[in-house]
Design a protein around this motif. Sequence first.
Motif, PDB file in Angstrom:
ATOM      1  N   ALA A   1       0.938  -1.238   0.155  1.00 48.03           N
ATOM      2  CA  ALA A   1      -0.073   0.208   0.016  1.00 48.03           C
ATOM      3  C   ALA A   1       0.817   1.032  -0.008  1.00 48.03           C
ATOM      4  CB  ALA A   1      -0.790   0.022   1.052  1.00 48.03           C
ATOM      5  N   ARG A   2       1.771   1.259   0.847  1.00 50.60           N
ATOM      6  CA  ARG A   2       2.660   2.507   1.045  1.00 50.60           C
ATOM      7  C   ARG A   2       3.820   2.557  -0.484  1.00 50.60           C
ATOM      8  NH1 ARG A   2       1.815   1.033   6.229  1.00 50.60           N
ATOM      9  NH2 ARG A   2       3.342  -0.751   6.271  1.00 50.60           N
TER      10      ARG A   2
ATOM     11  N   LEU B   1      -8.632   2.407  -3.149  1.00 53.00           N
ATOM     12  CA  LEU B   1      -8.248   3.230  -2.193  1.00 53.00           C
ATOM     13  C   LEU B   1      -8.563   2.809  -0.800  1.00 53.00           C
ATOM     14  CD1 LEU B   1      -6.993   6.004  -1.342  1.00 53.00           C
ATOM     15  CD2 LEU B   1      -8.991   7.240  -1.707  1.00 53.00           C
ATOM     16  N   GLN B   2      -9.844   2.602  -0.722  1.00 54.24           N
ATOM     17  CA  GLN B   2     -10.494   2.113   0.787  1.00 54.24           C
ATOM     18  C   GLN B   2      -9.449   0.784   1.341  1.00 54.24           C
ATOM     19  OE1 GLN B   2     -13.001   3.185   3.022  1.00 54.24           O
ATOM     20  NE2 GLN B   2     -11.261   2.231   4.102  1.00 54.24           N
ATOM     21  N   MET B   3      -9.315  -0.078   0.406  1.00 50.24           N
ATOM     22  CA  MET B   3      -8.502  -1.338   0.557  1.00 50.24           C
ATOM     23  C   MET B   3      -7.018  -0.870   0.976  1.00 50.24           C
ATOM     24  SD  MET B   3      -7.361  -4.363  -2.022  1.00 50.24           S
ATOM     25  CE  MET B   3      -5.986  -3.367  -2.809  1.00 50.24           C
TER      26      MET B   3
ATOM     27  N   VAL C   1      -5.919   2.066   2.084  1.00 45.55           N
ATOM     28  CA  VAL C   1      -5.861   2.377   3.485  1.00 45.55           C
ATOM     29  C   VAL C   1      -6.107   1.488   4.469  1.00 45.55           C
ATOM     30  CG1 VAL C   1      -7.097   4.157   5.008  1.00 45.55           C
ATOM     31  CG2 VAL C   1      -6.585   4.732   2.605  1.00 45.55           C
ATOM     32  N   ASP C   2      -6.748   0.510   4.311  1.00 45.46           N
ATOM     33  CA  ASP C   2      -6.808  -0.720   5.338  1.00 45.46           C
ATOM     34  C   ASP C   2      -5.668  -1.294   5.351  1.00 45.46           C
ATOM     35  OD1 ASP C   2      -9.592   0.093   5.556  1.00 45.46           O
ATOM     36  OD2 ASP C   2     -10.486  -1.483   4.467  1.00 45.46           O
ATOM     37  N   TRP C   3      -5.138  -1.650   4.461  1.00 42.72           N
ATOM     38  CA  TRP C   3      -3.802  -2.375   4.669  1.00 42.72           C
ATOM     39  C   TRP C   3      -2.794  -1.555   5.161  1.00 42.72           C
ATOM     40  CZ3 TRP C   3      -2.827  -5.094  -0.925  1.00 42.72           C
ATOM     41  CH2 TRP C   3      -3.797  -6.086  -1.027  1.00 42.72           C
ATOM     42  N   HIS C   4      -2.711  -0.267   4.918  1.00 40.77           N
ATOM     43  CA  HIS C   4      -1.866   0.645   5.361  1.00 40.77           C
ATOM     44  C   HIS C   4      -2.050   0.533   6.957  1.00 40.77           C
ATOM     45  CE1 HIS C   4       0.529   4.337   6.368  1.00 40.77           C
ATOM     46  NE2 HIS C   4      -0.671   4.890   6.644  1.00 40.77           N
ATOM     47  N   ILE C   5      -3.347   0.398   7.451  1.00 37.53           N
ATOM     48  CA  ILE C   5      -3.522   0.709   8.953  1.00 37.53           C
ATOM     49  C   ILE C   5      -3.129  -0.665   9.642  1.00 37.53           C
ATOM     50  CG2 ILE C   5      -5.488   0.891  10.579  1.00 37.53           C
ATOM     51  CD1 ILE C   5      -6.566   2.865   8.686  1.00 37.53           C
ATOM     52  N   SER C   6      -3.873  -1.807   9.007  1.00 38.15           N
ATOM     53  CA  SER C   6      -3.592  -3.006   9.467  1.00 38.15           C
ATOM     54  C   SER C   6      -2.131  -3.570   9.870  1.00 38.15           C
ATOM     55  CB  SER C   6      -4.556  -3.952   8.956  1.00 38.15           C
ATOM     56  OG  SER C   6      -4.489  -4.293   7.559  1.00 38.15           O
ATOM     57  N   ASP C   7      -1.719  -3.066   8.724  1.00 37.46           N
ATOM     58  CA  ASP C   7       0.049  -3.696   8.523  1.00 37.46           C
ATOM     59  C   ASP C   7       0.996  -2.273   8.783  1.00 37.46           C
ATOM     60  OD1 ASP C   7       2.289  -4.780   8.311  1.00 37.46           O
ATOM     61  OD2 ASP C   7       2.178  -4.764   6.038  1.00 37.46           O
ATOM     62  N   PRO C   8       1.225  -1.843   9.964  1.00 41.65           N
ATOM     63  CA  PRO C   8       2.096  -0.667  10.016  1.00 41.65           C
ATOM     64  C   PRO C   8       3.315  -0.761   9.858  1.00 41.65           C
ATOM     65  CG  PRO C   8       0.820  -1.166  12.220  1.00 41.65           C
ATOM     66  CD  PRO C   8       0.891  -2.499  11.164  1.00 41.65           C
TER      67      PRO C   8
END
Length: 364
Positions: free
Chosen positions: A196-197, A231-233, A235-242
Amino acid sequence: MKKICIVVYLFSSLIFAQNSIETIPPGYYNNAIGFTGYTLKTKLKTIITNGHDGNSYDNLFTDIKGFKTTDVDHYYENDGSILDMYSEKPNATDAYNYSYYANDKCGNYQGESDCYNGEHIVPQSTYNSQMPMVGDIHQLIPTDGYVNNRRSNYPFGIVANPTWTSTNGSKLGDISVTEYSGKAFEPIDEFKGDIARILFYFATRYETQVDNYSFPMFNGTENQVFKLPFLQMLVDWHISDPVSQFEIDRNDNAYIYQGNRNPYIDHPEYVQQIWSQALSTTNFETLATISIYPNPTLNRQINIDSDIEVYEIQLININGQLMQQIQKPTRINNTYTVENLPSGFYFIKISSENQSITKKIIVN
């Protein structure tokens, strides 16, 4: 003599990895201070374009400061092998591994474990293999050649029913979301935030070109860049995998290699600051009538009115950290209540079956 050379190179690689900068250069993001939204993204684009020394694809494999430093396993097996996100098993022994100092680079392959090459997270066909995108280390990773080929030019997505699975659990299969139906590739959870990043970096570094690129995840704009479901996915990945130590070290070493950084590793909060407006308007049909009150809160409690069943509620701070997660919350008279909220500014993500919406809230 050959063995001596191998030892020297491995030692050099280890020095780079362990003595990486580990800090953001002073003042690097000064010109981004005080900005939010797509203006912030444009400021970041200027920052990470300045100093970017474009290198060729082949240079990633030959330069000691390239993959030989940025993508070495000092984190899982810690054996100095190539860290391949498509074959790495975080909690088990890898089915195979590769060395930069053996004859492991592709070449021909018939299946997994034959050889490795470089994976463009945004496929190079998207930009006709042009520089500097084709050699940008921030959006390339070394991977098994066969898995790379199976991923092909497909977007990333959530694959419920895979038609093919790699040895570490990465999946290929069909998905159907708004504006896209077809095959997609899903990495394992350990590396979803990394992917994601990388994509957020690409959307920022190539902001003025990306609106002309044809890729299923893109929406043809230079601001939002991504179609809303993707985009939502992300962001979810970005949050769930710091952000991990591997990413921090990789970012530092990539800065040494090509002179720019991935801002979403240095400042994970930028993701929410840039794309929050797009996410807050992601009102899927059956969630469009949802209401949250009071906002701002008066007693560290909010109520969520919804005519449909909510499966999960997440409270996310401005740094992208998951602060609270409630699965299968209790509904009383079509109202969900979330209590004991810490003071601050947050995003609240509400999910029902195959749908979600993100709202901003202030807790006093």
